[in-house]
Scaffold this motif. Structure first.
Motif, short mmCIF file in Angstrom:
data_model
loop_
_atom_site.label_atom_id
_atom_site.label_comp_id
_atom_site.label_asym_id
_atom_site.label_seq_id
_atom_site.Cartn_x
_atom_site.Cartn_y
_atom_site.Cartn_z
N ALA A 1 32.69 70.51 83.53
CA ALA A 1 31.63 70.79 82.55
C ALA A 1 30.24 70.84 83.16
CB ALA A 1 31.67 69.74 81.43
N GLU B 1 37.18 69.02 81.21
CA GLU B 1 35.86 68.38 81.12
C GLU B 1 35.31 68.06 82.51
OE1 GLU B 1 38.57 67.01 79.19
OE2 GLU B 1 37.94 68.44 77.65
N CYS C 1 34.44 77.77 83.90
CA CYS C 1 33.02 77.49 84.16
C CYS C 1 32.36 78.73 84.76
CB CYS C 1 32.87 76.29 85.09
SG CYS C 1 33.78 76.42 86.64
#
Length: 406
Positions: free
Chosen positions: A153, A150, A177
């Motif tokens: 993100a 996360e 990502c």
């Protein structure tokens, strides 16, 4: 935990076992991206629940997602809790333990007194060299750790991402990502080499003979000589050409076949190297640490799928390797020059005793020591912390004293 309670069952012992875990980012977090793969063959993973491969049923992929291993480990813990031996108990506590103190022959941990303590804290979550302590230009987003996923993100398709480090953590970042470009920088200027595979080459006799030689070497030049001899035998057996000397000396990137042979030699002789280079054995191998760091690149690299993904990113321009060699330059200057919008630290805390950790606190209090000439917590071959009777440690904090914790 499994071994301790298993012994308690066999011997009819009464054991009250407490496990303290801070619940932080875990290597096998079941919530992590599916693209994050294990870096050891799946056949090596077993618990008392059984083998991981049998548990997952289909196992044609030797490097499956780490989150799948996380599910297996969670079920293994659940199975252990469901079959605690008579007169025993298992309690798990979500707590970060920053200090333990001796108390009249016992140890005080989180307010409780315990007869025996085993430290197995793994990687530190911070260290003085972390970019969390760096001074970067205003407006640049810093991600001090890519874990949990996360943390990545907010990276988007317009970002230019500078990544410090290009080893296994870098590969995780590229699979989690999608920026405009990743720009990795390292001190060595090199990516890791794909994990070597013997394939159809039968080298069991070469490896067995090499391991016997390793156990008898007197110093580092002799050890390096055995590695070179084994690598040359592997090349001959496979019908390949290459000169392993340059790889072993670190004087060049090495030809693919030479990297392959040295990688196999180091990896498959490793059990004997662990025996020879752990504890007192390290004292007569001056320079061993540098050799080990150099050969990690060719022996313990990422699996083929991960390297293929990196090559695709390079070919498409989404990874720019042209600055790979600039890891020793001031980071703030690189950020300005390359118009960077996000910096990600992919250099993990080092092995050994790391400042700010529980182990460092024990050393500072005089309850433990770093073995002279190493980074590691000094332990006996049975794990007991030197100078103690009821405190033991295993894993990354003992590296250099114990070779090959991973």
């Amino acid at each position: 935990a499994e071994e301790l309670l298993g012994l308690a069952r066999e011997r009819g012992a009464a054991v009250e076992l407490h496990v303290f875990d801070d619940g932080g980012p875990a290597a096998y977090d079941p919530r992590q991206p599916e693209e994050w793969l294990i870096n050891v063959r799946s056949s090596a993973i077993t618990t008392q629940l059984g083998s991981f491969d049998d548990w997952r049923g289909v196992h044609d992929d030797p490097f499956p997602p780490r989150r799948l291993v996380g599910r297996f480990l969670a079920e293994s813990w659940a199975a252990l809790a469901a079959h605690v031996p008579p007169r025993c108990s298992l309690s798990r506590h979500e707590a970060r333990v920053d200090a333990i103190d001796p108390a009249g022959g016992q140890w005080r941990v989180e307010g409780g007194l315990f007869d025996e303590v085993l430290l197995a804290t793994g990687h530190a979550d911070d260290w003085p060299g972390s970019l969390a302590h760096a001074d970067l230009p205003a407006g640049v987003r810093l991600i001090a750790s890519p874990y949990p996923a996360e943390n990545l993100a907010g990276i988007g398709p317009k970002d230019r991402v500078l990544v410090r480090g290009a080893a296994l953590t870098f590969h995780d970042i590229t699979r989690a990502c999608s920026p405009a470009v990743f720009i990795p920088v390292t001190r060595t200027g090199r990516f890791m080499v794909v994990k070597p595979d013997l394939g159809e080459v039968d080298a069991a006799d070469i490896i067995a003979a090499g391991q016997e030689c390793i156990r008898r070497v007197a110093d580092l030049p002799e050890l390096t000589g055995v590695l070179e001899a084994v690598a040359r035998q592997l090349l001959a057996r496979a019908g390949r050409d290459g000169d392993p000397a340059a790889v072993l000396a670190g004087t060049g990137d090495g030809e693919p076949h030479a990297n392959w042979a040295v990688g196999i030699a180091w990896r498959d002789l490793y059990p004997a190297i662990v025996e020879r280079a752990s504890y007192d054995g390290r004292d007569s191998l001056v320079g061993f640490g540098e050799l080990a760091r150099r050969l990690e690149r060719v022996a313990f690299g990422p699996p083929p799928e991960t390297m293929a993904h990196l090559q695709e990113l390079i070919d498409s321009g989404r990874v720019d390797p042209s600055h790979l060699h600039r890891g020793n330059e001031p980071l703030a200057d690189l950020v300005r020059e390359l118009d960077i919008t996000v910096v990600v630290d992919a250099v993990i805390p080092p092995p050994g005793v790391v400042p700010g950790t529980l182990c460092q606190a024990l050393v500072d209090a005089g309850h433990a020591r770093i073995r002279p000439g190493t980074r590691g917590l000094d332990v006996e071959p049975d794990g007991t912390v030197v100078g103690q009777e009821h405190l033991a440690a295993v894993g990354r904090m003992t590296e250099d004293v114990v070779l090959g914790n991973d």
